[in-house]
Design an enzyme around this catalytic site. Structure first.
Site, PDB file in Angstrom:
ATOM      1  N   TYR A   1      -1.637  -0.916   9.511  1.00 43.24           N
ATOM      2  CA  TYR A   1      -1.777  -1.210   8.197  1.00 43.24           C
ATOM      3  C   TYR A   1      -0.253  -0.876   7.304  1.00 43.24           C
ATOM      4  CZ  TYR A   1      -3.867  -1.464   3.510  1.00 43.24           C
ATOM      5  OH  TYR A   1      -4.190  -1.673   2.170  1.00 43.24           O
TER       6      TYR A   1
ATOM      7  N   LYS B   1       2.077  -3.495   5.732  1.00 42.37           N
ATOM      8  CA  LYS B   1       2.275  -3.647   4.145  1.00 42.37           C
ATOM      9  C   LYS B   1       3.591  -3.314   3.774  1.00 42.37           C
ATOM     10  CE  LYS B   1      -1.931  -4.703   2.447  1.00 42.37           C
ATOM     11  NZ  LYS B   1      -2.268  -6.082   1.908  1.00 42.37           N
TER      12      LYS B   1
ATOM     13  N   SER C   1       0.797  -1.293   0.008  1.00 44.21           N
ATOM     14  CA  SER C   1      -0.004  -0.282  -0.015  1.00 44.21           C
ATOM     15  C   SER C   1       0.939   1.162   0.206  1.00 44.21           C
ATOM     16  CB  SER C   1      -0.853   0.011   1.274  1.00 44.21           C
ATOM     17  OG  SER C   1      -1.353   1.470   1.449  1.00 44.21           O
TER      18      SER C   1
END
Length: 305
Positions: A165, A169, A152
């Site tokens: 996150y 990632k 991401s």
């Protein structure tokens, strides 16, 4: 003739969003598809359902393809080993893993609960380990295989409220790099994609100001999951045999190749550095090359193509 004719592909998170589009396109391009999806909500904290994965498998079969479903969690190593075994028992082989399965539990880091940190890393980073570990031995033995993982721009560039996150990632990007390096001599490839696409996960992003509202609207109207699927399926194909160890992004009809960390400057002092001399000169000399704190939207401020 499809680019995946005769291949068997496992698609995680295949019941919705990018995973769904990857599974449908893989089937359209000739692959036999194992569609995996836990069938839970975006946060992954509710009871799962076999429905979403089976619905996508049905659509592939209705279009003349071959597909079966699986509703286990990528966060479980035993479950992922079962997926690989299911592919072998059903279709006789496994050639690629496309792995967009994920959840979101956003929040500013100073307010983030440990449970939300753990849950996101468990699905994204542990999940990437699980699917890679379960398939890599098979790929090495057969002399071929492709991993298509998902990172991401929250990790590669940064976005507020996504520390868990982003950490997961960025770890996935590092894992993919090592998989590519270690697998090169055995025909095993691995690449990662940072997707821009409107999905139910993106729909949970909080809109805090006009800039974020405009950014989310651009994603909703101009960046679709099926555009991301085109690259994911291409990277799974034999024709991409010389593409490995790379980081891509897909933003509308634009495919972006990302740089990877390499030195961009250095300072040397022959008698060694001290905190005082670093503060007084060394860090100041490097400062013009510092990376700013701009979020992903500052790097991609333009409308999608």
């Amino acid at each position: 003739m499809g680019v995946l004719d005769g291949k068997v592909v496992l698609v995680t998170g295949g019941g919705n969003g990018i995973g769904r589009e990857c599974a449908l396109l893989a089937g359209h391009e000739g692959a036999k598809v194992l569609v995996n999806d836990l069938g839970a909500g975006v946060k992954g904290d509710d009871e799962g359902s076999a429905g979403p994965a089976e619905q996508v498998a049905r659509e592939i079969r209705a279009a003349g393809g071959e597909a079966v479903s699986n509703s286990e969690s990528v966060a479980s190593q035993a479950a992922v080993e079962n997926m690989v075994q299911q592919a072998l028992e059903t279709f006789g082989r496994l050639d690629a893993v496309i792995n967009p399965a994920g959840i979101l539990r956003d929040g500013m880091f100073h307010k983030m609960a440990a449970a939300d940190w753990d849950a996101v890393l468990e699905v994204h980073l542990r999940g990437a380990f699980n699917v890679s570990r379960a398939a890599v031995g098979l790929f090495r033995d057969q002399g071929s295989g492709a991993f298509v993982h998902f990172t991401s721009t929250s990790a590669l560039i940064g976005n507020l409220g996504q520390a868990n996150y982003a950490a997961a990632k960025l770890g996935v990007a590092g894992l993919s790099r090592i998989l590519a390096m270690e697998g090169a001599a055995k025909g095993v490839r691995s690449n990662v994609i940072a997707p821009f696409a409107w999905t139910r996960m993106i729909g949970t992003i909080p809109i805090t100001d006009e800039a974020s509202a405009q950014r989310v609207e651009r994603m909703r109207t101009g960046m679709r999951a099926n555009q991301v699927a085109q690259l994911a399926v291409a990277l799974a194909a034999d024709a991409a045999a010389d593409v490995t160890g790379q980081i891509f992004a897909v933003r509308g009809n634009e495919v972006v190749l990302f740089s990877q960390p390499r030195p961009i400057g250095s300072v040397t002092r022959t008698d060694g550095w001290t905190p005082k001399t670093l503060l007084g000169g060394g860090l100041q000399a490097l400062k013009p090359k510092f990376t700013d704190l701009g979020a992903s939207a500052t790097v991609f401020p333009y409308d999608p193509f």
